[in-house]
Design a protein around this motif. Structure first.
Motif, PDB file in Angstrom:
ATOM      1  N   ASN A 107      81.161 113.436  18.822  1.00 58.33           N
ATOM      2  CA  ASN A 107      82.416 112.347  19.128  1.00 58.33           C
ATOM      3  C   ASN A 107      82.046 111.644  20.380  1.00 58.33           C
ATOM      4  O   ASN A 107      82.257 110.461  20.172  1.00 58.33           O
ATOM      5  CB  ASN A 107      83.704 113.551  19.620  1.00 58.33           C
ATOM      6  CG  ASN A 107      84.601 112.381  19.810  1.00 58.33           C
ATOM      7  OD1 ASN A 107      85.240 111.716  18.715  1.00 58.33           O
ATOM      8  ND2 ASN A 107      85.404 112.391  20.975  1.00 58.33           N
ATOM      9  N   GLU A 108      81.469 111.995  21.416  1.00 61.57           N
ATOM     10  CA  GLU A 108      80.943 111.116  22.378  1.00 61.57           C
ATOM     11  C   GLU A 108      80.063 110.086  22.007  1.00 61.57           C
ATOM     12  O   GLU A 108      80.193 108.848  22.600  1.00 61.57           O
ATOM     13  CB  GLU A 108      80.586 112.056  23.619  1.00 61.57           C
ATOM     14  CG  GLU A 108      81.645 112.826  24.233  1.00 61.57           C
ATOM     15  CD  GLU A 108      82.859 112.075  24.954  1.00 61.57           C
ATOM     16  OE1 GLU A 108      82.633 110.942  25.327  1.00 61.57           O
ATOM     17  OE2 GLU A 108      83.699 112.766  25.618  1.00 61.57           O
TER      18      GLU A 108
ATOM     19  N   ARG B 212      79.703 108.953  18.942  1.00 58.16           N
ATOM     20  CA  ARG B 212      80.380 108.170  18.280  1.00 58.16           C
ATOM     21  C   ARG B 212      81.353 106.953  19.014  1.00 58.16           C
ATOM     22  O   ARG B 212      81.460 105.869  18.886  1.00 58.16           O
ATOM     23  CB  ARG B 212      81.547 108.827  17.295  1.00 58.16           C
ATOM     24  CG  ARG B 212      82.063 107.926  16.278  1.00 58.16           C
ATOM     25  CD  ARG B 212      82.814 108.853  15.296  1.00 58.16           C
ATOM     26  NE  ARG B 212      82.181 109.927  14.780  1.00 58.16           N
ATOM     27  CZ  ARG B 212      82.088 111.157  14.721  1.00 58.16           C
ATOM     28  NH1 ARG B 212      83.065 111.617  15.896  1.00 58.16           N
ATOM     29  NH2 ARG B 212      81.420 112.012  14.097  1.00 58.16           N
ATOM     30  N   VAL B 213      82.047 107.752  20.128  1.00 54.92           N
ATOM     31  CA  VAL B 213      82.904 106.688  20.981  1.00 54.92           C
ATOM     32  C   VAL B 213      82.101 105.814  21.846  1.00 54.92           C
ATOM     33  O   VAL B 213      82.312 104.526  21.836  1.00 54.92           O
ATOM     34  CB  VAL B 213      83.687 107.544  21.803  1.00 54.92           C
ATOM     35  CG1 VAL B 213      84.457 106.585  22.956  1.00 54.92           C
ATOM     36  CG2 VAL B 213      84.679 108.404  21.285  1.00 54.92           C
TER      37      VAL B 213
ATOM     38  N   ASP C 118      81.060 102.986  19.634  1.00 52.13           N
ATOM     39  CA  ASP C 118      82.115 101.924  19.254  1.00 52.13           C
ATOM     40  C   ASP C 118      82.430 101.044  20.334  1.00 52.13           C
ATOM     41  O   ASP C 118      82.472 100.142  20.015  1.00 52.13           O
ATOM     42  CB  ASP C 118      83.340 102.757  18.779  1.00 52.13           C
ATOM     43  CG  ASP C 118      83.488 103.371  17.639  1.00 52.13           C
ATOM     44  OD1 ASP C 118      82.623 103.133  16.597  1.00 52.13           O
ATOM     45  OD2 ASP C 118      84.270 104.423  17.386  1.00 52.13           O
ATOM     46  N   TYR C 119      82.270 101.644  21.671  1.00 54.05           N
ATOM     47  CA  TYR C 119      82.358 100.740  22.806  1.00 54.05           C
ATOM     48  C   TYR C 119      81.452  99.461  22.706  1.00 54.05           C
ATOM     49  O   TYR C 119      81.700  98.672  23.086  1.00 54.05           O
ATOM     50  CB  TYR C 119      82.400 101.504  24.135  1.00 54.05           C
ATOM     51  CG  TYR C 119      83.711 102.423  24.324  1.00 54.05           C
ATOM     52  CD1 TYR C 119      84.723 101.510  23.933  1.00 54.05           C
ATOM     53  CD2 TYR C 119      83.474 103.364  25.455  1.00 54.05           C
ATOM     54  CE1 TYR C 119      85.996 102.586  24.340  1.00 54.05           C
ATOM     55  CE2 TYR C 119      84.629 104.115  25.751  1.00 54.05           C
ATOM     56  CZ  TYR C 119      86.018 103.670  25.189  1.00 54.05           C
ATOM     57  OH  TYR C 119      87.078 104.262  25.275  1.00 54.05           O
TER      58      TYR C 119
END
Length: 252
Positions: free
Chosen positions: A231-232, A234-235, A238-239
Motif C-alpha cells: 500500500n505504501e 502504491r501511495v 501516486d504522489y
C-alpha cells in the motif's frame, strides 16, 4: 585511522566502525525514546541518547576521531519545487521566497541548504530543499562534541542509500526509484525517485502495526507488514506521478 558511521533511526541507533575495508564494530542499540517507565519519561531523550552512546563507546572500545551522522527523515524538512530560471546571484533569494510556501516552519528556525537542477529549455530550475530545525542540529553537534568526534557529514538516510548504490556501481542514469526497508526491524522505510543522481521525490514511512493478538502468529504479522508495504509503494507512486507526470520511473 578508524572510520565511524552512526545512523539515528526511529527504533534503533546503529554504529558501524571500520578500518579500511574491515568492519571493527557493528552495533545496534534500541532507541531510548522507546522507554516507557515513569522514571525514564522524566529524562530528556537527548540525554538518554548521549548516555547510550557513551556506554557503547566504552563497552565496544570504539576508537574513531571522525564520524558520519546519518539521520532519519523525521528530523528533516525535504521539499522539491520549481522556480523560474534565475541568475545565480538571485537564486538563493528566489529559493527562500518559494520555500516559504512549502515548509511548515519559519526559515529563521532552520539551518538549510538546496541544490538546483537547471532546465534552460523550459527556463525553470528544479530545487531540492533540505532543512533541519536549529535545536535538533545543535543536539547532533553536542553528541559529537561530547564523544570527541569531528562530524565529516550529516545527511538524510535516503541520500546515504543513494550514495551506497553509486559506490556499489549501480547506474543512476535516467529516472530511477529506490525502496529501502526491513520488514523485521519496523524502523524507517524510504521511497525515493532520482534523475541522474538528483533527488526528485522522497517519502518516509514505517512498518509499525497493531501488536499481535493471542491467536495471531508471526506469519500473519508478516503478511500485515507486506500488505502495508504494498500500500505504501502504491501511495508513493501516486504522489510521485501526480507531481512529475512527465518523468516516468524506468527501474526500481
Amino acid at each position: 585511522m578508524n572510520s565511524l558511521g552512526i545512523y539515528f533511526g526511529i527504533k534503533d541507533i546503529n554504529l558501524v566502525e571500520t578500518n579500511g575495508t574491515k568492519i571493527i564494530n557493528n552495533i545496534r542499540l534500541p532507541h531510548p525514546k522507546l522507554e516507557i517507565s515513569e522514571l525514564e519519561e522524566k529524562i530528556p531523550t537527548d540525554v538518554k541518547i548521549m548516555a547510550l552512546l557513551k556506554d557503547a563507546f566504552r563497552s565496544y572500545r570504539i576508537n574513531a576521531n571522525e564520524a558520519t551522522f546519518c539521520i532519519s527523515g523525521q528530523d528533516l524538512v525535504i521539499r522539491t519545487f520549481e522556480i523560474p530560471l534565475l541568475p545565480l546571484s538571485e537564486l538563493r533569494s528566489g529559493v527562500n521566497f518559494e520555500a516559504k510556501k512549502y515548509i511548515p516552519f519559519k526559515l529563521e528556525d532552520l539551518d538549510y541548504d538546496f541544490q538546483a537542477f537547471f532546465n534552460k529549455k523550459n527556463k525553470t530550475s528544479l530545487v531540492l530543499f533540505v532543512g533541519i530545525k536549529k535545536e535538533i542540529l545543535s543536539n547532533y553537534i553536542s553528541f559529537a562534541k561530547q564523544l570527541n568526534l569531528k562530524i565529516n557529514a550529516l545527511e538524510y538516510s535516503a541520500f546515504s542509500v543513494l550514495r551506497f548504490l553509486k559506490l556499489a556501481g549501480i547506474s543512476d542514469n535516467g529516472v530511477v526509484a529506490s525502496l529501502c526497508f526491513d520488514l523485521n526491524n519496523e524502523d524507517e522505510a524510504n521511497f525515493t525517485v532520482f534523475e541522474n543522481g538528483f533527488s526528485l521525490f522522497s517519502r518516509d514511512f514505517d512498518f509499525a502495526v497493531e501488536p499481535a493478538g493471542f491467536e495471531e502468529t508471526a506469519e500473519s504479522d508478516l503478511v500485515k507488514k507486506q500488505d502495508k508495504l504494498k500500500n505504501e509503494i502504491r501511495v508513493s507512486f501516486d504522489y510521485y506521478n501526480r507531481k512529475f507526470p512527465d518523468r516516468e520511473v524506468k527501474s526500481v
